[in-house]
Write a protein that holds these residues in place. Structure first.
Motif, short mmCIF file in Angstrom:
data_model
loop_
_atom_site.label_atom_id
_atom_site.label_comp_id
_atom_site.label_asym_id
_atom_site.label_seq_id
_atom_site.Cartn_x
_atom_site.Cartn_y
_atom_site.Cartn_z
N LEU A 129 31.42 -22.80 8.90
CA LEU A 129 31.51 -24.24 8.64
C LEU A 129 30.69 -24.65 7.42
N HIS A 130 29.58 -23.95 7.20
CA HIS A 130 28.67 -24.32 6.12
C HIS A 130 29.36 -24.24 4.74
N ARG A 157 27.28 -16.72 11.54
CA ARG A 157 28.46 -17.50 11.91
C ARG A 157 28.41 -18.93 11.37
N ILE A 158 27.21 -19.38 11.01
CA ILE A 158 27.06 -20.73 10.45
C ILE A 158 27.93 -20.88 9.19
N ALA A 187 23.03 -20.94 15.38
CA ALA A 187 24.42 -21.20 15.00
C ALA A 187 24.99 -22.37 15.81
N ALA A 239 16.34 -18.79 10.26
CA ALA A 239 16.61 -17.67 11.16
C ALA A 239 16.62 -16.34 10.41
N ALA A 298 23.50 -25.64 14.46
CA ALA A 298 24.09 -26.02 13.17
C ALA A 298 25.51 -26.55 13.34
N TYR A 299 26.30 -25.89 14.19
CA TYR A 299 27.68 -26.36 14.44
C TYR A 299 27.67 -27.76 15.06
N MET A 312 26.92 -30.32 12.31
CA MET A 312 28.03 -30.51 11.37
C MET A 312 29.21 -31.22 12.03
N GLY A 339 18.15 -10.02 9.82
CA GLY A 339 17.13 -10.60 10.71
C GLY A 339 17.78 -11.30 11.89
N ALA A 340 18.87 -12.03 11.63
CA ALA A 340 19.55 -12.80 12.68
C ALA A 340 21.05 -12.74 12.42
N ILE A 361 18.81 -24.18 8.62
CA ILE A 361 18.80 -23.57 9.97
C ILE A 361 19.09 -22.07 9.85
N LEU A 418 28.39 -34.87 12.59
CA LEU A 418 28.49 -35.69 11.37
C LEU A 418 29.93 -36.12 11.10
N MET A 440 15.93 -11.30 17.92
CA MET A 440 16.58 -12.62 17.85
C MET A 440 17.93 -12.50 17.14
N SER A 441 19.00 -12.92 17.81
CA SER A 441 20.31 -12.76 17.18
C SER A 441 20.68 -13.94 16.28
N GLY A 442 20.15 -15.13 16.58
CA GLY A 442 20.46 -16.31 15.77
C GLY A 442 21.62 -17.13 16.30
N THR A 445 21.54 -29.50 6.19
CA THR A 445 20.92 -29.28 7.50
C THR A 445 21.27 -27.88 8.04
N SER A 446 22.54 -27.49 7.86
CA SER A 446 22.92 -26.17 8.41
C SER A 446 22.33 -25.02 7.59
N GLU A 480 23.78 -13.03 14.14
CA GLU A 480 24.69 -14.03 14.72
C GLU A 480 24.60 -15.38 14.01
N ALA A 481 23.45 -15.65 13.39
CA ALA A 481 23.30 -16.91 12.64
C ALA A 481 24.27 -16.94 11.45
N LEU A 524 25.04 -33.77 3.72
CA LEU A 524 24.06 -33.69 4.81
C LEU A 524 24.35 -32.50 5.72
#
Lengths: 50, 263
Positions: free
Chosen positions: B74-75, B70-71, A7, B132, A10-11, A14, B64-65, B128, A17, A1-3, B124-125, B67-68, B120
């Protein structure tokens, strides 16, 4: 799983919002400006009647 | 009820520039908001598709993930802007106690609204990404997560209370007190990863060097994202202030009309 799916989710949240909040603020400003204008017109009409 | 008449201080003439000729910094809220939104959309596209990612495996182990990750583009800017929002909230609360001025209350309202929106986004992000990467969305032993969650809960409480309770001086005093004490959580949240090292990453952006922490490419893009988010934050802050100034003036005008009708 790349995630990458997480992402994107989540984008979306955000961005959603800030876009929703921007829209809400802009709509409120427009409606308050209209209300203010209506109140000004009301005041003018009332003073003319006097 | 709180008298909103003093907010404009211009003898009842509303401050709109109908001619559109006279501009000041407050009027730049529209331009900054649109520019900031465009910037954040740009960051999102680049952040998701083209920005530097992580190597799936390094000497320290495998992600583990990856590519996640990349959050964070913005986070992290969301988190920093939420701290800016709570600074505005603190300023508004403090000024309310010192001056009891409508202008201070406008700052309070804008600070709590922005704190809620950016808070918020963070809470939330963050889960997530955590679910992952860590396999669990929330680590109850992590001080930063819990203190930030509490900070956002305070913003929820303030916004909800403002909207549901009568707008009296007593209620404003109570909410401003909560805003003042809630601000204590900002330095605690900011320093939490340094003082209580658990699962949350430490101060990677500030303390990264050439050999330690995140790569310079990732850090540069993160700082660009923060710069654009600051533009959006400033625009929204100015527009939010404008909204509450207009609301106060509408309320003041209605009171005047009611008074005239009675007399």
């Amino acid at each position: 799983m790349s995630g990458i799916t997480e992402a994107y989710i989540a984008y979306t949240i955000m961005l959603g919002l800030v876009i929703w909040f921007s829209r809400d603020v802009l709509t409120s400003i427009l409606s308050l400006e209209d209300e203010l204008e209506a109140l000004s017109d009301e005041e003018v009409t009332a003073s003319e009647e006097e | 009820m709180v008298d909103c008449g003093s907010v404009m201080g211009n003898g009842g003439h509303h401050p709109r520039r109908l001619s559109g000729v006279k501009m000041n910094f407050r009027d730049s809220g529209y331009a900054l908001t649109y520019l900031g939104l465009a910037g954040i959309l740009f960051v999102s596209i680049i952040g998701l598709e083209y920005a530097p990612g992580l190597k799936p495996c390094t000497g320290g182990g495998c992600w583990g993930a990856p590519e996640a990750y990349r959050i964070i583009y913005l986070h992290v800017p969301f988190a920093w802007c939420s701290f800016l929002s709570f600074c505005v909230l603190f300023y508004g609360s403090l000024m309310w106690y010192l001056n009891r001025s409508e202008e201070a209350w406008i700052y309070f309202q804008s600070g709590s609204d922005l704190g809620l929106i950016f808070g918020l986004g963070v809470i939330t992000s963050g889960p997530i990404w955590a679910s992952a990467e860590w396999g669990v969305p929330w680590d109850w032993a992590d001080m930063r997560l819990n203190s930030f969650g509490l900070l956002t809960a305070i913003a929820v409480f303030l916004v909800y209370s403002r909207q549901s309770q009568p707008d009296t001086q007593q209620n404003r005093d109570t909410l401003a007190a909560i805003g003042l004490f809630g601000f204590v959580l900002v330095p605690i949240t900011a320093g939490a990863t340094k003082w209580w090292q658990t699962t949350h990453p430490p101060h990677l952006v500030v303390e990264s060097g050439d050999t330690v922490g995140m790569s310079p490419e990732i850090r540069t893009f993160l700082l660009i994202s923060f710069g654009l988010m600051c533009i959006l934050f400033t625009g929204l802050f100015l527009l939010s202030n404008k909204r509450y100034r207009l609301a106060a003036e509408v309320s003041s005008r209605k009171n005047e009309i009611d008074q005239e009708a009675i007399s």
